[in-house]
Design a protein around this motif. Structure first.
Motif, PDB file in Angstrom:
ATOM      1  N   THR A  41       0.859  -1.185   0.000  1.00  0.00           N
ATOM      2  CA  THR A  41       0.000   0.000   0.000  1.00  0.00           C
ATOM      3  C   THR A  41       0.897   1.237   0.000  1.00  0.00           C
ATOM      4  OG1 THR A  41      -1.739  -1.154   1.187  1.00  0.00           O
ATOM      5  CG2 THR A  41      -1.794   1.245   1.269  1.00  0.00           C
ATOM      6  N   VAL A  42       0.588   2.170  -0.883  1.00  0.00           N
ATOM      7  CA  VAL A  42       1.312   3.439  -0.929  1.00  0.00           C
ATOM      8  C   VAL A  42       0.320   4.590  -0.821  1.00  0.00           C
ATOM      9  CG1 VAL A  42       3.356   2.639  -2.177  1.00  0.00           C
ATOM     10  CG2 VAL A  42       1.358   3.333  -3.461  1.00  0.00           C
ATOM     11  N   GLY A  43       0.739   5.657  -0.165  1.00  0.00           N
ATOM     12  CA  GLY A  43      -0.127   6.803   0.034  1.00  0.00           C
ATOM     13  C   GLY A  43      -0.760   6.740   1.403  1.00  0.00           C
ATOM     14  N   PRO A  44      -1.616   7.666   1.718  1.00  0.00           N
ATOM     15  CA  PRO A  44      -2.200   8.649   0.801  1.00  0.00           C
ATOM     16  C   PRO A  44      -1.252   9.822   0.519  1.00  0.00           C
ATOM     17  CG  PRO A  44      -3.117   8.920   2.996  1.00  0.00           C
ATOM     18  CD  PRO A  44      -2.188   7.732   3.052  1.00  0.00           C
ATOM     19  N   VAL A  45      -1.423  10.375  -0.673  1.00  0.00           N
ATOM     20  CA  VAL A  45      -0.703  11.582  -1.063  1.00  0.00           C
ATOM     21  C   VAL A  45      -1.727  12.603  -1.563  1.00  0.00           C
ATOM     22  CG1 VAL A  45       1.418  10.343  -1.644  1.00  0.00           C
ATOM     23  CG2 VAL A  45      -0.260  10.797  -3.429  1.00  0.00           C
ATOM     24  N   PRO A  46      -1.455  13.882  -1.397  1.00  0.00           N
ATOM     25  CA  PRO A  46      -2.397  14.897  -1.887  1.00  0.00           C
ATOM     26  C   PRO A  46      -2.345  15.008  -3.409  1.00  0.00           C
ATOM     27  CG  PRO A  46      -0.493  15.933  -0.843  1.00  0.00           C
ATOM     28  CD  PRO A  46      -0.345  14.462  -0.660  1.00  0.00           C
ATOM     29  N   VAL A  47      -3.486  15.258  -4.006  1.00  0.00           N
ATOM     30  CA  VAL A  47      -3.591  15.571  -5.439  1.00  0.00           C
ATOM     31  C   VAL A  47      -4.466  16.824  -5.562  1.00  0.00           C
ATOM     32  CG1 VAL A  47      -3.146  13.245  -6.331  1.00  0.00           C
ATOM     33  CG2 VAL A  47      -5.459  13.869  -5.718  1.00  0.00           C
ATOM     34  N   PRO A  48      -4.346  17.565  -6.676  1.00  0.00           N
ATOM     35  CA  PRO A  48      -4.993  18.886  -6.769  1.00  0.00           C
ATOM     36  C   PRO A  48      -6.482  18.874  -7.143  1.00  0.00           C
ATOM     37  CG  PRO A  48      -3.688  18.483  -8.711  1.00  0.00           C
ATOM     38  CD  PRO A  48      -3.466  17.307  -7.791  1.00  0.00           C
ATOM     39  N   GLN A  49      -7.292  18.101  -6.476  1.00  0.00           N
ATOM     40  CA  GLN A  49      -8.739  18.022  -6.699  1.00  0.00           C
ATOM     41  C   GLN A  49      -9.090  17.886  -8.184  1.00  0.00           C
ATOM     42  OE1 GLN A  49     -11.149  20.781  -4.474  1.00  0.00           O
ATOM     43  NE2 GLN A  49     -13.026  19.960  -5.337  1.00  0.00           N
ATOM     44  N   VAL A  50      -8.515  16.820  -8.784  1.00  0.00           N
ATOM     45  CA  VAL A  50      -8.779  16.482 -10.184  1.00  0.00           C
ATOM     46  C   VAL A  50      -9.055  14.984 -10.271  1.00  0.00           C
ATOM     47  CG1 VAL A  50      -7.376  18.354 -11.150  1.00  0.00           C
ATOM     48  CG2 VAL A  50      -6.332  16.125 -10.692  1.00  0.00           C
ATOM     49  N   SER A  62     -11.478   6.043 -14.581  1.00  0.00           N
ATOM     50  CA  SER A  62     -11.309   7.386 -14.024  1.00  0.00           C
ATOM     51  C   SER A  62     -12.037   7.490 -12.704  1.00  0.00           C
ATOM     52  CB  SER A  62     -11.860   8.435 -14.985  1.00  0.00           C
ATOM     53  OG  SER A  62     -11.016   8.534 -16.105  1.00  0.00           O
ATOM     54  N   THR A  63     -11.476   8.275 -11.814  1.00  0.00           N
ATOM     55  CA  THR A  63     -12.099   8.507 -10.512  1.00  0.00           C
ATOM     56  C   THR A  63     -12.785   9.871 -10.544  1.00  0.00           C
ATOM     57  OG1 THR A  63     -10.234   9.696  -9.539  1.00  0.00           O
ATOM     58  CG2 THR A  63     -10.176   7.284  -9.424  1.00  0.00           C
ATOM     59  N   PRO A  64     -13.612  10.137  -9.566  1.00  0.00           N
ATOM     60  CA  PRO A  64     -14.090  11.519  -9.421  1.00  0.00           C
ATOM     61  C   PRO A  64     -12.914  12.408  -8.992  1.00  0.00           C
ATOM     62  CG  PRO A  64     -14.941  10.122  -7.653  1.00  0.00           C
ATOM     63  CD  PRO A  64     -14.184   9.233  -8.590  1.00  0.00           C
ATOM     64  N   ALA A  65     -13.110  13.699  -8.965  1.00  0.00           N
ATOM     65  CA  ALA A  65     -12.053  14.626  -8.523  1.00  0.00           C
ATOM     66  C   ALA A  65     -11.666  14.312  -7.086  1.00  0.00           C
ATOM     67  CB  ALA A  65     -12.543  16.064  -8.657  1.00  0.00           C
ATOM     68  N   LEU A  66     -10.370  14.092  -6.863  1.00  0.00           N
ATOM     69  CA  LEU A  66      -9.859  13.704  -5.544  1.00  0.00           C
ATOM     70  C   LEU A  66      -8.938  14.774  -4.979  1.00  0.00           C
ATOM     71  CD1 LEU A  66      -8.871   9.972  -6.266  1.00  0.00           C
ATOM     72  CD2 LEU A  66     -10.974  10.808  -5.207  1.00  0.00           C
TER      73      LEU A  66
END
Length: 151
Positions: A41-50, A62-66
């Protein structure tokens, strides 16, 4: 028949050896090995709400905006002895942000790879299953890349 001491010892040693091997040869063979799994398991890491592309090699969703993403990856070998299957954190393809895991092997092996992408949206947590995908991995090849990355 009279044997010399040395001949008598050799005969006794041979008889002991034969009797010692016989029970081992008659021992039942172990059953075929079941499946073996390794996980990372890796993460969690921040992503720019995309939206994030969650992939097992070329099979993507594809995921929803995260706002954050985490990836749990499992590789399962279903028969034979456990080969050296290695899961390591990897960089996202094409310079994207997120998390990735490289699945490789030190010997030829057929492996079933699956994963779960977990993330946070503005409305709460999400969990998206990936795979399973079954592939043959050969030593010295890139193996299978499991990723959850921005484009």
């Amino acid at each position: 028949m009279i044997l010399s001491r040395r001949g008598n010892r050799a005969l006794k040693a041979a008889a002991s050896l034969a009797l010692g091997i016989l029970p081992l040869a008659a021992w039942p063979a172990p059953a075929a090995a079941g499946s073996h799994s390794v996980s990372l398991t890796v993460g969690p890491v921040p992503v720019p709400q995309v939206s994030v592309s969650a992939c097992v090699d070329a099979s993507c969703v594809s995921t929803p905006a995260l706002t954050s993403v985490k990836l749990a990856t499992t590789a399962t070998v279903t028969s034979g002895p456990l080969p050296a299957v290695v899961l390591t954190p990897a960089a996202c393809p094409n310079g994207g942000q997120g998390v990735a895991v490289q699945v490789t092997s030190l010997q030829p092996v057929t492996v079933t790879v699956s994963g779960t992408v977990s993330g946070t949206t503005t409305s709460g947590p999400v969990s998206i299953p990936l795979g399973p995908v079954t592939e043959t991995i050969l030593p010295g090849t890139p193996g299978v890349l499991v990723s959850a990355c921005t484009d």
